[in-house]
Design a protein around this motif. Structure first.
Motif, mmCIF file in Angstrom:
data_model
loop_
_atom_site.group_PDB
_atom_site.id
_atom_site.type_symbol
_atom_site.label_atom_id
_atom_site.label_comp_id
_atom_site.label_asym_id
_atom_site.label_seq_id
_atom_site.Cartn_x
_atom_site.Cartn_y
_atom_site.Cartn_z
ATOM 1 N N GLY A 2 0.805 -1.209 0.000
ATOM 2 C CA GLY A 2 0.000 0.000 0.000
ATOM 3 C C GLY A 2 0.838 1.259 0.000
ATOM 4 O O GLY A 2 2.019 1.256 0.330
ATOM 5 N N LEU A 3 0.188 2.332 -0.386
ATOM 6 C CA LEU A 3 0.851 3.625 -0.427
ATOM 7 C C LEU A 3 0.799 4.299 0.931
ATOM 8 O O LEU A 3 -0.193 4.197 1.639
ATOM 9 C CB LEU A 3 0.140 4.531 -1.441
ATOM 10 C CG LEU A 3 0.146 4.082 -2.890
ATOM 11 C CD1 LEU A 3 -0.696 5.029 -3.728
ATOM 12 C CD2 LEU A 3 1.548 4.010 -3.419
ATOM 13 N N GLY A 4 1.852 5.012 1.257
ATOM 14 C CA GLY A 4 1.872 5.807 2.474
ATOM 15 C C GLY A 4 1.457 7.237 2.168
ATOM 16 O O GLY A 4 1.567 7.696 1.037
ATOM 17 N N ARG A 28 -7.663 5.580 -4.695
ATOM 18 C CA ARG A 28 -7.703 5.746 -6.150
ATOM 19 C C ARG A 28 -6.327 5.611 -6.780
ATOM 20 O O ARG A 28 -6.209 5.287 -7.968
ATOM 21 C CB ARG A 28 -8.284 7.114 -6.505
ATOM 22 C CG ARG A 28 -9.723 7.283 -6.098
ATOM 23 C CD ARG A 28 -10.198 8.709 -6.202
ATOM 24 N NE ARG A 28 -9.925 9.331 -7.493
ATOM 25 C CZ ARG A 28 -10.097 10.618 -7.736
ATOM 26 N NH1 ARG A 28 -10.529 11.427 -6.776
ATOM 27 N NH2 ARG A 28 -9.841 11.124 -8.912
ATOM 28 N N LEU A 29 -5.288 5.885 -5.999
ATOM 29 C CA LEU A 29 -3.924 5.848 -6.540
ATOM 30 C C LEU A 29 -3.231 4.502 -6.326
ATOM 31 O O LEU A 29 -2.113 4.307 -6.784
ATOM 32 C CB LEU A 29 -3.089 6.974 -5.924
ATOM 33 C CG LEU A 29 -3.635 8.396 -6.079
ATOM 34 C CD1 LEU A 29 -2.647 9.396 -5.506
ATOM 35 C CD2 LEU A 29 -3.952 8.709 -7.539
ATOM 36 N N GLU A 30 -3.882 3.582 -5.627
ATOM 37 C CA GLU A 30 -3.277 2.274 -5.336
ATOM 38 C C GLU A 30 -2.836 1.542 -6.596
ATOM 39 O O GLU A 30 -1.827 0.850 -6.587
ATOM 40 C CB GLU A 30 -4.241 1.386 -4.542
ATOM 41 C CG GLU A 30 -4.364 1.743 -3.088
ATOM 42 C CD GLU A 30 -3.127 1.407 -2.263
ATOM 43 O OE1 GLU A 30 -2.412 0.436 -2.591
ATOM 44 O OE2 GLU A 30 -2.880 2.117 -1.288
ATOM 45 N N ALA A 93 -3.801 14.154 -9.652
ATOM 46 C CA ALA A 93 -2.773 13.121 -9.502
ATOM 47 C C ALA A 93 -3.105 11.898 -10.343
ATOM 48 O O ALA A 93 -2.240 11.351 -11.039
ATOM 49 C CB ALA A 93 -2.639 12.729 -8.032
ATOM 50 N N GLU A 94 -4.357 11.485 -10.291
ATOM 51 C CA GLU A 94 -4.778 10.317 -11.064
ATOM 52 C C GLU A 94 -4.606 10.577 -12.558
ATOM 53 O O GLU A 94 -4.124 9.715 -13.296
ATOM 54 C CB GLU A 94 -6.226 9.993 -10.728
ATOM 55 C CG GLU A 94 -6.705 8.680 -11.296
ATOM 56 C CD GLU A 94 -8.082 8.310 -10.819
ATOM 57 O OE1 GLU A 94 -8.331 7.104 -10.662
ATOM 58 O OE2 GLU A 94 -8.933 9.209 -10.597
ATOM 59 N N HIS A 95 -4.962 11.762 -12.999
ATOM 60 C CA HIS A 95 -4.808 12.117 -14.409
ATOM 61 C C HIS A 95 -3.332 12.114 -14.813
ATOM 62 O O HIS A 95 -2.956 11.555 -15.841
ATOM 63 C CB HIS A 95 -5.433 13.490 -14.674
ATOM 64 C CG HIS A 95 -5.347 13.888 -16.106
ATOM 65 N ND1 HIS A 95 -4.361 14.701 -16.601
ATOM 66 C CD2 HIS A 95 -6.121 13.550 -17.163
ATOM 67 C CE1 HIS A 95 -4.522 14.860 -17.894
ATOM 68 N NE2 HIS A 95 -5.586 14.176 -18.268
ATOM 69 N N GLN A 96 -2.477 12.733 -13.990
ATOM 70 C CA GLN A 96 -1.058 12.795 -14.320
ATOM 71 C C GLN A 96 -0.432 11.404 -14.323
ATOM 72 O O GLN A 96 0.317 11.060 -15.227
ATOM 73 C CB GLN A 96 -0.307 13.692 -13.338
ATOM 74 C CG GLN A 96 1.179 13.793 -13.662
ATOM 75 C CD GLN A 96 1.892 14.844 -12.858
ATOM 76 O OE1 GLN A 96 1.341 15.903 -12.589
ATOM 77 N NE2 GLN A 96 3.117 14.564 -12.478
ATOM 78 N N LEU A 97 -0.745 10.614 -13.324
ATOM 79 C CA LEU A 97 -0.187 9.265 -13.258
ATOM 80 C C LEU A 97 -0.688 8.401 -14.409
ATOM 81 O O LEU A 97 0.079 7.656 -15.007
ATOM 82 C CB LEU A 97 -0.518 8.610 -11.920
ATOM 83 C CG LEU A 97 0.260 9.144 -10.735
ATOM 84 C CD1 LEU A 97 -0.404 8.727 -9.427
ATOM 85 C CD2 LEU A 97 1.701 8.672 -10.775
ATOM 86 N N GLY A 98 -1.969 8.515 -14.737
ATOM 87 C CA GLY A 98 -2.524 7.751 -15.852
ATOM 88 C C GLY A 98 -1.864 8.118 -17.161
ATOM 89 O O GLY A 98 -1.535 7.253 -17.965
ATOM 90 N N SER A 99 -1.645 9.405 -17.374
ATOM 91 C CA SER A 99 -0.984 9.864 -18.596
ATOM 92 C C SER A 99 0.453 9.376 -18.659
ATOM 93 O O SER A 99 0.928 8.943 -19.705
ATOM 94 C CB SER A 99 -1.003 11.391 -18.670
ATOM 95 O OG SER A 99 -2.322 11.853 -18.750
ATOM 96 N N ALA A 100 1.149 9.438 -17.529
ATOM 97 C CA ALA A 100 2.551 9.010 -17.494
ATOM 98 C C ALA A 100 2.671 7.509 -17.711
ATOM 99 O O ALA A 100 3.537 7.046 -18.454
ATOM 100 C CB ALA A 100 3.188 9.401 -16.162
#
Length: 116
Positions: A2-4, A28-30, A93-100
């Motif tokens: 899990g994320l901290g 959502r970022l897991e 964050a979700e958008h940036q991570l998804g794009s990356a």
């Protein structure tokens, strides 16, 4: 594992309701835990600079920490409602991570196609 996440409140004591909302949003970022190891969330209560001028009441900043310990600060999200600002920060964050992740997968696919 899990994320901290670390949460910092600036200008007010915070609340368990805000912590709960941040924890829900972190879920959502897991799916990005392969590239992301932690988040730093700062929620700041803004004080009006000039009386009588309407300004957002809260500023939320979310920094992403990669598995290689690189820090990626995101844009600030401001709103009169701290929950809305938290959600907006995690949306970004979700958008940036998804794009990356998509961009990384595309470049790996391009390399694989060139090799065959």
């Amino acid at each position: 594992m899990g994320l901290g996440m670390q949460i910092v409140y600036l200008g007010f004591p915070g609340s368990s309701a805000l912590e709960a909302e941040a924890a829900v949003q972190l879920l959502r970022l897991e799916r990005f835990c392969g590239v992301l190891s932690a988040c730093h969330l700062a929620i700041e209560r803004l004080h009006p600079l000039q009386p009588g001028i309407r300004q957002p009441a809260y500023d939320v900043r979310l920094d992403l920490v990669s598995t290689s310990r690189e820090l990626a600060p995101l844009d600030h999200c401001e709103n009169d409602d701290p929950v809305a600002a938290i959600r907006a920060a995690f949306d970004a964050a979700e958008h940036q991570l998804g794009s990356a992740v998509f961009a990384g997968a595309s470049s790996r696919s391009d390399v694989a196609r060139r090799d065959h």
